[in-house]
Write a protein that holds these residues in place. Structure first.
Motif, short mmCIF file in Angstrom:
data_model
loop_
_atom_site.label_atom_id
_atom_site.label_comp_id
_atom_site.label_asym_id
_atom_site.label_seq_id
_atom_site.Cartn_x
_atom_site.Cartn_y
_atom_site.Cartn_z
N SER A 1 -34.52 3.07 69.63
CA SER A 1 -35.19 2.63 70.85
C SER A 1 -35.35 1.11 70.84
N ARG A 2 -35.24 0.49 69.65
CA ARG A 2 -35.37 -0.96 69.57
C ARG A 2 -34.03 -1.67 69.42
N SER A 3 -32.96 -0.92 69.42
CA SER A 3 -31.66 -1.59 69.42
C SER A 3 -30.79 -1.00 70.53
N LEU A 4 -31.41 -0.88 71.71
CA LEU A 4 -30.71 -0.26 72.84
C LEU A 4 -29.47 -1.03 73.24
N SER A 5 -29.51 -2.36 73.09
CA SER A 5 -28.35 -3.15 73.54
C SER A 5 -27.11 -2.78 72.72
N MET A 6 -27.33 -2.55 71.39
CA MET A 6 -26.19 -2.15 70.57
C MET A 6 -25.68 -0.77 70.99
N LEU A 7 -26.62 0.14 71.30
CA LEU A 7 -26.21 1.49 71.69
C LEU A 7 -25.43 1.44 73.01
N LEU A 8 -25.86 0.56 73.92
CA LEU A 8 -25.16 0.45 75.21
C LEU A 8 -23.76 -0.14 75.00
N MET A 9 -23.65 -1.10 74.07
CA MET A 9 -22.34 -1.67 73.74
C MET A 9 -21.40 -0.58 73.25
N LEU A 10 -21.94 0.27 72.33
CA LEU A 10 -21.12 1.34 71.77
C LEU A 10 -20.70 2.33 72.85
N LEU A 11 -21.58 2.52 73.84
CA LEU A 11 -21.30 3.46 74.92
C LEU A 11 -20.30 2.87 75.91
N ALA A 12 -20.32 1.53 76.04
CA ALA A 12 -19.46 0.87 77.02
C ALA A 12 -17.98 1.03 76.66
N VAL A 13 -17.68 1.03 75.36
CA VAL A 13 -16.27 1.07 74.93
C VAL A 13 -15.53 2.29 75.48
N PRO A 14 -16.01 3.52 75.23
CA PRO A 14 -15.26 4.66 75.77
C PRO A 14 -15.21 4.67 77.29
N ILE A 15 -16.25 4.18 77.95
CA ILE A 15 -16.24 4.19 79.42
C ILE A 15 -15.18 3.20 79.95
N VAL A 16 -15.11 2.03 79.31
CA VAL A 16 -14.09 1.05 79.71
C VAL A 16 -12.69 1.63 79.47
N PHE A 17 -12.51 2.29 78.31
CA PHE A 17 -11.23 2.94 78.01
C PHE A 17 -10.88 3.97 79.08
N LEU A 18 -11.88 4.76 79.43
CA LEU A 18 -11.67 5.82 80.44
C LEU A 18 -11.21 5.21 81.75
N LEU A 19 -11.94 4.20 82.23
CA LEU A 19 -11.62 3.59 83.52
C LEU A 19 -10.25 2.90 83.46
N LEU A 20 -10.02 2.20 82.33
CA LEU A 20 -8.76 1.49 82.16
C LEU A 20 -7.57 2.45 82.21
N PHE A 21 -7.67 3.50 81.41
CA PHE A 21 -6.53 4.41 81.31
C PHE A 21 -6.33 5.21 82.59
N VAL A 22 -7.43 5.60 83.23
CA VAL A 22 -7.28 6.43 84.43
C VAL A 22 -6.82 5.60 85.62
N PHE A 23 -7.49 4.45 85.84
CA PHE A 23 -7.18 3.71 87.07
C PHE A 23 -5.99 2.77 86.91
N VAL A 24 -5.83 2.14 85.73
CA VAL A 24 -4.73 1.19 85.57
C VAL A 24 -3.43 1.92 85.20
N LEU A 25 -3.55 2.80 84.21
CA LEU A 25 -2.33 3.43 83.68
C LEU A 25 -2.15 4.87 84.16
N GLY A 26 -3.24 5.45 84.67
CA GLY A 26 -3.28 6.90 84.90
C GLY A 26 -2.24 7.41 85.88
#
Lengths: 261, 317
Positions: free
Chosen positions: A20-45
């Motif tokens: 709960s005190r390192s939320l920014s790191m957790l959000l960073m970790l969560l951002a990676v798969p979401i960026v991958f998802l959007l990248l692969f689906v919309f750019v390459l999909g």
């Protein structure tokens, strides 16, 4: 035994406070798969979807194909956070303090494992939610969902224990992060993003025999409601069991050894 | 536990430990009676921390026996752990948690009930002057506050034996005084304190007994007064304005000035106590010798070490 449960619960509470005190790191970790998802689906999909067979699948076919791989990347990214958190813990004097207390020794590790498990399951729910938003349409039955959640949980437990071992084995926080990085790449060198049979011979052999491929294949079948071969399911679960046991044994051995020698 | 015998709080015989080829502890014997303060005094690398690590069950000795609180550290480590509190040289505070949360964590791990944990945490926060910082994260604590929080965490389990590994190293003088007062209060409560330090003054202020550790062995042990008798380093430095005054004083006090020293300084052996100092100045005053300046040199760790290790080298020859 009751002591171990009680101490583990205490350590889990400590872990949840940390998160709960390192939320920014957790959000960073969560951002990676979401960026991958959007990248692969919309750019390459569009193109990749057409190439999946039939030549007309397009983006919709690809989001269905790639989601299990993205879920595995979510787990791998999150357990990288586990390895970092464990390594960070080991550099602090607090672990030495825990060792001088009459507590269940393993509770320090089970606290990390349980905390990470909750974190990963929450992350998976978010990523799956985004996938649904951009067109993922799971066709799983109730039993299929249950099995999918079970397989994701088993995979997570296995990789978390492995990551705890990495965090203990690394001498520095950066070292722990590096050790865990290959895990996030494994779905790419498997059947996560494109079918293994589209790869050149050597890479194809690796893709077909590495642990993430049967897990992703089984997951894809369960989520989409398509048949899952018995062999695939057995190999997928087998890998989870093997990785979990090796990770647990390794982590426990590393934690209990005399660290000053 | 029904261990009511008033045996020693710590009993160590023949403790040895090596790291690879390097011998860190070469057969240590220690005996610390209950309710006393024992200081292990020595320079960096003497093996002080290794002793604490063995006695607090963090590492194993290669050979020898060690009992803490009546329990063997190898055969019964959990009993030992339940009896001790440890404060390390490097603070064992969880930086992500607040001071209060750190203490409550210790309460949970000592298996206290919630209410008792909160009660003890509140008492310790108050006692160690951490009340205002209770809800701030450990990461923002000053050095002195961290050390106090660290010690408070070690006391949550109400230990009978407390290990303090260099508790004041790196602290400012005021924080050092605070720490000393805390140690005295602990002893007043009947707790046994095992302290390591590089500062003779600290060992002198706090201890019932001191052991001098050098290169893995105990080179001297005794009460502070006994140890100081080993040290010839204490003296008073008198500075004079001119050579006649210096010569006159040297004759009066029966001390010959150092011929190599041309700074008009006379070194008079003595412990520099107020009475001795006053008597010295009275004698000079009565003889109408003008003293230009005065400095008291008390024996420090260097002196003790020099004296003791020099004696060792002679006897080992």
């Amino acid at each position: 035994m009751i002591l171990a449960v009680r101490d583990s619960a205490t350590m889990l509470r400590r872990q949840l406070r940390h998160m709960s005190r390192s939320l920014s790191m957790l959000l960073m970790l969560l951002a990676v798969p979401i960026v991958f998802l959007l990248l692969f689906v919309f750019v390459l999909g569009g193109t990749l979807g057409d190439g999946l067979g039939g030549g007309t699948g397009g983006r919709a076919a690809y989001v269905a194909y790639v989601t299990p791989g993205i879920l595995l990347i979510t787990i791998a990214g999150a357990v990288q956070g586990t390895a970092i958190a464990v390594a960070l813990d080991m550099t602090e004097g607090i672990i030495a303090r825990f060792r001088t207390m009459a507590i269940a020794r393993v509770s320090v590790l089970t606290g990390h494992v349980l905390g990470s498990l909750l974190h990963v399951l929450a992350s998976l729910a978010v990523v799956l939610g985004v996938a649904v938003l951009i067109g993922f349409r799971p066709g799983a039955t109730a039993v299929g969902w249950l099995a999918a959640v079970g397989l994701l949980t088993a995979t997570t437990v296995a990789l978390v224990w492995l990551a705890v071992g990495m965090g203990l084995a690394a001498r520095t926080v950066a070292g722990a992060s590096n050790l865990a990085t290959p895990l996030t790449l494994l779905p790419l060198f498997g059947s996560g993003f494109v079918p293994a049979d589209s790869m050149p011979a050597g890479l194809r052999w690796f893709a077909e025999h590495q642990p993430f491929t049967p897990i992703m294949e089984a997951l894809r079948g369960l989520l989409l409601g398509t048949p899952v071969g018995t062999a695939t399911a057995v190999v997928a679960v087998g890998w989870c069991v093997v990785i979990a046991l090796v990770g647990y044994g390794w982590a426990k051995w590393l934690y209990n050894r005399d660290r000053t020698r | 536990m029904t261990n009511t015998s008033t045996g020693p709080a710590i009993a160590v015989t023949g403790l040895r430990r090596s790291y690879g080829a390097q011998v860190v502890l070469d057969g240590i014997d220690l005996h610390v009676p209950e309710g006393t303060v024992f200081s292990l005094l020595g320079p960096n690398g003497a093996g002080k921390t290794t002793v604490v690590q063995i006695l607090s069950t963090l590492i194993r000795a290669d050979s020898g026996e060690a009992r803490v609180g009546g329990h063997d550290v190898l055969r019964d480590p959990d009993r030992v752990r339940a009896a001790i509190g440890v404060t390390g040289q490097f603070s064992a505070v969880d930086d992500f948690l607040t001071g209060e949360e750190n203490l409550l964590l210790m309460g949970d791990l000592n298996h206290l009930c919630r209410a008792e944990g909160r009660r003890r945490a509140a008492v310790l926060l108050e006692r160690f002057g951490l009340g205002e910082a209770a809800r701030k994260a450990g990461a923002v604590y000053s050095g002195g506050m961290r050390r106090r929080l660290d010690l408070a965490m070690g006391l949550m389990g109400d230990p009978r034996v407390v290990f303090l590994d260099e508790p004041t190293t790196g602290l400012d003088p005021r924080s050092r005084r605070d720490m000393w007062q805390i140690v005295r209060d602990l002893v007043a409560d009947g707790v046994t304190v095992f302290l390591t330090t590089q500062y003779l003054e600290e060992a002198d202020q706090l201890s019932d007994r001191i052991a001098l550790l050098d290169r893995g062995g105990i080179v001297a042990e005794g009460t502070p007064a006994e140890l100081k008798r080993l040290v010839p380093g204490g003296h008073v430095e008198l500075r004079f304005a001119d050579v006649p005054a210096l010569t006159e004083a040297a004759v009066l006090l029966g001390v010959s000035p150092d011929p190599a020293d041309e700074s008009l300084v006379l070194r008079v052996p003595g412990d520099g106590g107020v009475r001795a100092l006053k008597a010295l100045l009275d004698r000079l005053d009565a003889a109408a010798i003008e003293v230009d300046g005065l400095a008291v040199h008390t024996p420090d760790l260097d002196d003790v070490f020099f004296a003791v290790t020099a004696a060792e080298e002679v006897t080992s020859r």
